[in-house]
Design a protein around this motif. Structure first.
Motif, mmCIF file in Angstrom:
data_model
loop_
_atom_site.group_PDB
_atom_site.id
_atom_site.type_symbol
_atom_site.label_atom_id
_atom_site.label_comp_id
_atom_site.label_asym_id
_atom_site.label_seq_id
_atom_site.Cartn_x
_atom_site.Cartn_y
_atom_site.Cartn_z
ATOM 1 N N ARG A 46 1.036 -1.121 0.174
ATOM 2 C CA ARG A 46 0.007 -0.032 0.028
ATOM 3 C C ARG A 46 0.640 1.176 0.035
ATOM 4 N N VAL A 47 0.430 2.187 -0.612
ATOM 5 C CA VAL A 47 1.366 3.381 -0.850
ATOM 6 C C VAL A 47 1.970 4.125 0.438
ATOM 7 N N GLU A 48 1.289 4.027 1.561
ATOM 8 C CA GLU A 48 1.935 4.466 2.791
ATOM 9 C C GLU A 48 3.271 3.785 2.911
ATOM 10 N N ASP A 49 3.340 2.380 3.116
ATOM 11 C CA ASP A 49 4.383 1.417 3.016
ATOM 12 C C ASP A 49 5.392 1.684 1.972
ATOM 13 N N ARG A 50 5.002 1.682 0.846
ATOM 14 C CA ARG A 50 5.791 2.014 -0.219
ATOM 15 C C ARG A 50 6.569 3.139 -0.080
ATOM 16 N N ILE A 51 6.284 4.199 0.354
ATOM 17 C CA ILE A 51 7.091 5.485 0.350
ATOM 18 C C ILE A 51 8.307 4.911 1.137
ATOM 19 N N ASN A 52 7.887 4.328 2.250
ATOM 20 C CA ASN A 52 9.316 4.158 3.228
ATOM 21 C C ASN A 52 10.260 3.087 2.321
ATOM 22 N N THR A 53 9.726 2.073 1.727
ATOM 23 C CA THR A 53 10.417 1.248 1.044
ATOM 24 C C THR A 53 11.366 2.022 -0.006
ATOM 25 N N VAL A 54 10.641 2.758 -0.560
ATOM 26 C CA VAL A 54 11.286 3.597 -1.838
ATOM 27 C C VAL A 54 12.459 4.331 -1.271
ATOM 28 N N GLU A 55 12.235 5.218 -0.162
ATOM 29 C CA GLU A 55 13.046 6.137 0.514
ATOM 30 C C GLU A 55 14.179 5.373 0.926
ATOM 31 N N MET A 56 13.816 4.064 1.425
ATOM 32 C CA MET A 56 15.043 3.307 1.947
ATOM 33 C C MET A 56 16.038 2.853 0.828
ATOM 34 N N PHE A 57 15.396 2.481 -0.214
ATOM 35 C CA PHE A 57 16.144 2.011 -1.455
ATOM 36 C C PHE A 57 17.120 3.198 -1.979
ATOM 37 N N TRP A 58 16.383 4.394 -1.943
ATOM 38 C CA TRP A 58 17.380 5.503 -2.549
ATOM 39 C C TRP A 58 18.578 5.591 -1.598
ATOM 40 N N LYS A 59 18.164 5.728 -0.206
ATOM 41 C CA LYS A 59 19.323 5.715 0.783
ATOM 42 C C LYS A 59 20.504 4.852 0.994
ATOM 43 N N HIS A 60 19.972 3.597 0.836
ATOM 44 C CA HIS A 60 20.956 2.353 1.121
ATOM 45 C C HIS A 60 21.052 1.414 -0.019
ATOM 46 N N GLY A 61 20.220 1.461 -1.136
ATOM 47 C CA GLY A 61 20.336 0.840 -2.380
ATOM 48 C C GLY A 61 19.678 -0.778 -2.137
ATOM 49 N N THR A 62 18.936 -0.974 -1.200
ATOM 50 C CA THR A 62 18.199 -2.455 -1.278
ATOM 51 C C THR A 62 16.958 -2.424 -1.946
ATOM 52 N N LEU A 63 16.988 -3.078 -2.835
ATOM 53 C CA LEU A 63 15.810 -3.198 -3.651
ATOM 54 C C LEU A 63 14.721 -4.112 -3.473
ATOM 55 N N ASN A 64 13.425 -3.685 -3.111
ATOM 56 C CA ASN A 64 12.384 -4.578 -3.004
ATOM 57 C C ASN A 64 11.674 -4.792 -4.378
ATOM 58 N N THR A 65 12.061 -6.165 -5.016
ATOM 59 C CA THR A 65 11.488 -6.192 -6.423
ATOM 60 C C THR A 65 9.889 -6.126 -6.573
ATOM 61 N N ASN A 66 9.119 -6.051 -5.619
ATOM 62 C CA ASN A 66 7.678 -6.063 -5.711
ATOM 63 C C ASN A 66 7.210 -4.809 -5.337
ATOM 64 N N SER A 67 8.105 -4.044 -4.698
ATOM 65 C CA SER A 67 7.563 -2.779 -4.169
ATOM 66 C C SER A 67 8.596 -1.840 -4.430
ATOM 67 N N ASN A 68 8.752 -0.797 -5.293
ATOM 68 C CA ASN A 68 9.594 -0.025 -5.885
ATOM 69 C C ASN A 68 8.908 1.303 -6.498
ATOM 70 N N VAL A 69 9.660 2.121 -7.356
ATOM 71 C CA VAL A 69 9.188 3.143 -8.051
ATOM 72 C C VAL A 69 8.130 2.737 -9.116
ATOM 73 N N CYS A 70 8.519 1.566 -9.419
ATOM 74 C CA CYS A 70 7.520 1.094 -10.724
ATOM 75 C C CYS A 70 6.372 0.206 -10.004
ATOM 76 N N PHE A 71 6.536 -0.389 -8.954
ATOM 77 C CA PHE A 71 5.568 -1.341 -8.503
ATOM 78 C C PHE A 71 4.987 -1.089 -7.247
ATOM 79 N N GLY A 72 3.744 -1.365 -7.131
ATOM 80 C CA GLY A 72 3.073 -0.880 -5.763
ATOM 81 C C GLY A 72 1.866 -0.098 -5.875
#
Ligand SMILES: Cc1cc2nc3c(=O)[nH]c(=O)nc-3n(C[C@H](O)[C@H](O)[C@H](O)COP(=O)(O)OP(=O)(O)OC[C@H]3O[C@@H](n4cnc5c(N)ncnc54)[C@H](O)[C@@H]3O)c2cc1C
Length: 531
Positions: free
Chosen positions: A130-156
């Motif tokens: 859901r978008v609320e959680d996705r925002i945190n996941t994407v921010e963490m990816f931009w900061k640390h580079g850990t990619l969630n392949t199901n929830s990212n800038v394209c998916f979610g």
């Protein structure tokens, strides 16, 4: 009500009172006979840099409207025919199972909303969060580079445009009122009212996130259901008809109507569907880099002495290269960020994003080159493979970070050592690399010619220090899922829709395609028997 177009107001004297006065003057009527005025469209006419004007289209209520129209005989004055959106009557075919929508991007959300409004209680499956959680996941990816392949800038939830500029441009002309429905829904869900009339409406990623939550709540309130962390991994087709689907490789769900609103990044799902016999064809697309310039430089070029007043200028540039390929700018983000939009391990892609205020110091836009069917092989999925190859190279050249290069060094085919007069504005980690090593020769050649050419239209576009980044590969779908006039694929009950199916490009057109798809389902089926 009368529609009056081409009402010009000086940008330095722009206010509602001035607009009323100009409208009255254009109609040749007395001020007090103007009963009501509503803005329909507002655009900037910057053709004469010494006299930049706002151009309005307005609806007005005045006395004796028919007589006035007759008297003026002007193409700028006409009777208003309001487009009113109406959900179609439902059909006769009995539908026992709730329609299933895969994906909650603009296409999936608007398809589900329209189905829900017609009493069809859709079930949405979304692979990401859901978008609320996705925002945190994407921010963490931009900061640390850990990619969630199901929830990212394209998916979610919210789809690919959630972390975007939220430009709501569309060139589609639609007399059915669907565009108005999309804009009204955005406004009722929290988008600024100005999007209803601005020529280049923009929401910004910060506001868009709330809009998505409100649309979700509306679907649920109308009896719809949205499931997260739920990836479509299989379809069971019997006698050329959809029978059931598989979620997360384990959960089987019986199904009669399946809308595929997957977006164009779901390559795993697209491949699975192709292997299951869904008809597809390759389609042309474009690929290239994203370029950053100071926003101030763009404003001054576009608005001259009015740049301080107007700010946030955008541009759209095109060029036909000597090798016959089209080069054009795409998805320009004034005051924006270049963002790492990767969604697949070992592959790197970028895109552009802005907040509602568009207040970063740089403008960015994609500069892309057309790739035609003739560049690819016979397999419909060849375009996806082509994109993947370049994305894998971008990942390798940047050591997993966004590969960047100054324009002069790209031209000179050498890696940059440092940024010069332009500060980089990225979301995600970046690293210097030679972008020439990512693209085939014809793309590098076309990009170089195009950027030099664009410098003739915007002075400074080919500034030595302009910052390029790669790879901008998701401009449009490289594949089309074939559907008939009723929006059904070669398999009965399966409705490919939106950008991933190759029928839309952008937030608004995807939302419209989702709405249309819902209409075809409503027109065919009777929902009275839904359990
Ligand atoms: C960073 C960025 C900026 C952009 N900026 C703009 C802009 O300013 N203006 C504009 O008009 N367009 C913009 N776009 C493009 C725009 O986002 C897309 O055109 C639009 O989102 C397409 O809508 P869609 O619903 O068809 O697909 P998507 O938005 O891609 O949605 C597809 C959804 O399906 C889900 N999904 C995929 N596979 C599965 C599966 N197997 N099971 C379950 N769920 C699945 C995905 O998670 C996703 O949520 C931007 C795109 C990006 C990436």
């Amino acid at each position: 009500m009368i529609r009056v177009s081409q009402v010009k107001v000086e940008v330095t004297k722009d206010n509602f009172e001035a607009l009323k006065e100009k409208t009255v003057a254009k109609l040749g009527i007395r001020y007090k006979t103007l009963k009501d005025l509503m803005i329909v469209k507002k655009s900037i006419d910057a053709r004469d840099k010494n006299n930049v004007m706002f151009t309005y289209e307005v609806n007005v209520t005045v006395d004796n409207e028919d007589r006035l129209i007759k008297k003026l005989k002007s193409k700028d004055v006409s009777k208003v025919n309001e487009e009113v959106y109406e959900i179609p009557e439902h059909g006769d075919e009995i539908l026992n199972k709730r329609p299933i929508v895969i994906g909650s991007g603009p296409c999936g959300l608007f398809c589900a909303l329209t189905l829900a409004e017609a009493g069809f209680k859709p079930i949405v499956f979304e692979r990401g969060e859901r978008v609320e959680d996705r925002i945190n996941t994407v921010e963490m990816f931009w900061k640390h580079g850990t990619l969630n392949t199901n929830s990212n800038v394209c998916f979610g939830e919210g789809g690919a445009g959630t972390f975007s500029d939220g430009k709501l441009n569309t060139l589609v002309s639609d007399k059915s009122g669907r565009i108005k429905k999309v804009f009204d829904t955005f406004i009722e869900s929290g988008a600024p009212v100005e999007i209803a009339y601005e020529n280049k409406p923009h929401v910004g990623t910060d506001i868009l996130r709330d809009v998505i939550i409100n649309i979700r709540n509306r679907i649920i309130k109308l009896g719809g259901e949205i499931n997260y962390y739920s990836c479509l991994t299989g379809v069971n087709i019997v006698d050329n008809k959809i029978k059931s689907i598989v979620i997360n490789k384990t959960k089987k769900i019986d199904c009669d109507v399946l809308v595929l609103a997957l977006g164009h990044s779901a390559r795993d799902t697209i491949k699975m569907l192709y292997d299951k016999g869904i008809d597809m064809e390759s389609k042309p697309f474009a690929i290239g880099v994203r370029v950053q310039h100071p926003q101030k430089m763009i404003d001054e070029n576009q608005y001259g002495k009015y740049s301080e007043v107007l700010g946030h200028a955008s541009y759209k540039l095109t060029h036909q290269a000597k090798n016959g390929r089209g080069v054009y700018t795409f998805c320009m983000c004034p005051g924006g960020y270049v963002v790492d939009s990767s969604c697949e391990e070992g592959h790197l892609i970028i895109n552009g994003m802005s907040y509602n205020k568009r207040d970063s110091e740089n403008a960015n836009s994609a500069v892309v080159v057309t790739v035609n069917k003739e560049d690819l092989g016979d397999n419909p999925l060849d375009g996806l493979e082509f994109q993947r190859r370049l994305e894998a190279l971008a990942y390798r050249k940047g050591n997993g970070k966004i590969p960047v290069q100054l324009w002069k060094d790209y031209k000179d085919n050498k890696e940059s050592k440092e940024f010069k007069t332009i500060n980089p504005v990225f979301k995600g980690k970046y690293s210097f690399a030679n972008l020439n090593e990512i693209f085939p020769y014809y793309i590098n050649e076309s990009l170089k010619e195009g950027i030099e050419e664009f410098n003739k239209k915007i002075k400074g576009f080919a500034n030595d220090d302009a910052i390029l980044a790669g790879v901008e590969s998701r401009t449009s779908s490289a594949v089309r899922m074939i559907r008939n006039n009723n929006f059904v694929s070669n398999v009965s009950g399966i409705y490919p829709s939106g950008e991933g199916a190759g029928y839309a490009g952008g937030i608004v057109t995807s939302a419209i395609d989702g709405t249309k798809t819902a209409e075809y389902i409503i027109k065919k089926y009777n929902n009275e028997f839904l359990s």
